[in-house]
Design a protein around this motif. Sequence first.
Motif, short mmCIF file in Angstrom:
data_model
loop_
_atom_site.label_atom_id
_atom_site.label_comp_id
_atom_site.label_asym_id
_atom_site.label_seq_id
_atom_site.Cartn_x
_atom_site.Cartn_y
_atom_site.Cartn_z
N LYS A 12 0.83 -1.20 0.00
CA LYS A 12 0.00 0.00 0.00
C LYS A 12 0.87 1.25 0.00
O LYS A 12 0.57 2.22 -0.71
N PHE A 13 1.93 1.23 0.78
CA PHE A 13 2.82 2.38 0.87
C PHE A 13 3.51 2.65 -0.47
O PHE A 13 3.53 3.78 -0.96
N ALA A 14 4.07 1.60 -1.06
CA ALA A 14 4.82 1.78 -2.31
C ALA A 14 3.92 2.12 -3.48
O ALA A 14 4.28 2.93 -4.34
N SER A 92 12.42 4.44 -1.14
CA SER A 92 13.45 3.86 -0.29
C SER A 92 12.80 3.30 0.97
O SER A 92 12.10 4.03 1.68
N TRP A 93 13.04 2.04 1.24
CA TRP A 93 12.43 1.39 2.41
C TRP A 93 13.53 0.99 3.41
O TRP A 93 14.32 0.09 3.16
N ARG A 120 8.69 8.30 -1.66
CA ARG A 120 8.09 7.43 -0.65
C ARG A 120 9.24 6.82 0.13
O ARG A 120 9.98 5.97 -0.38
N ILE A 121 9.39 7.29 1.36
CA ILE A 121 10.56 6.98 2.15
C ILE A 121 10.13 6.42 3.50
O ILE A 121 9.33 7.05 4.22
N MET A 227 6.51 5.87 7.80
CA MET A 227 6.35 5.89 6.35
C MET A 227 5.91 7.28 5.91
O MET A 227 4.92 7.81 6.39
N ILE A 228 6.67 7.84 4.98
CA ILE A 228 6.48 9.23 4.58
C ILE A 228 6.23 9.33 3.08
O ILE A 228 7.01 8.82 2.28
#
Length: 240
Positions: A12-14, A92-93, A120-121, A227-228
Amino acid sequence: MERYRLEPFIEKFAAFDEGLNVAVLEIGVGMGADHERWARSGPRRLCGIDLTPRAIELTSERFALQGLHSELQVGDAEHLPFADRTFNMVYSWGVLHHSNDTPQAIGEVARVLRPNGFARIMIYHKWSIVGLLLWLRYGRLSSSLESIYAKHLESPDTKAYSKSEATAMFEAAGLKIVAMDVELSPGDLLAGGAGQRHKGRLLSTLRRLWPRRLLRLLARPLGLYLMIWAVRPANVRAGS
């Protein structure tokens, strides 16, 4: 894949599907699991860097077997080997908090993003269950959370940020945060192999008694994963 079963919020984040027909950079490809998902989304251009030559080698082998393509190279997040305004998306995760100069790395993310491009970091969250556990294990009255994370979580000098600290860091780089969320990590839940470097009777006891179901219901704000979602505004100069 086991990674997304254990941590379904990564997908979902990516939002990997949003890589279609745009230029994507991943900082810290690791074993290549997320990078493969970006490749399969159909980007116009895909690049990946990692500070570790072994990670680039393994991801290159993975892509060769799958018939996928990416411009992979060893690289430093603090000095990205790309021109200004190259990418529509930078992802970047769990990498940039390991950088010697994380604000510099965030500044580089802003520099290589195009106006209205997205970052998305995921970086580590200071006020986490992991931080509390580490402080209980190693802390003293004079020990700060910063020093605890730097000495006892993963690589030396690992950092963690509060929401306000992360916001200030991103804004200083010229990035506007549009959303921020916190998730529990395996370390917060004492699940899987998390915490093996801190073996001891107390940890073994906690593993047996840890209220994982209750924590999942009530303790998400105390997760390690910050998560940003951020954007480089068209009218803001990166690094300003």
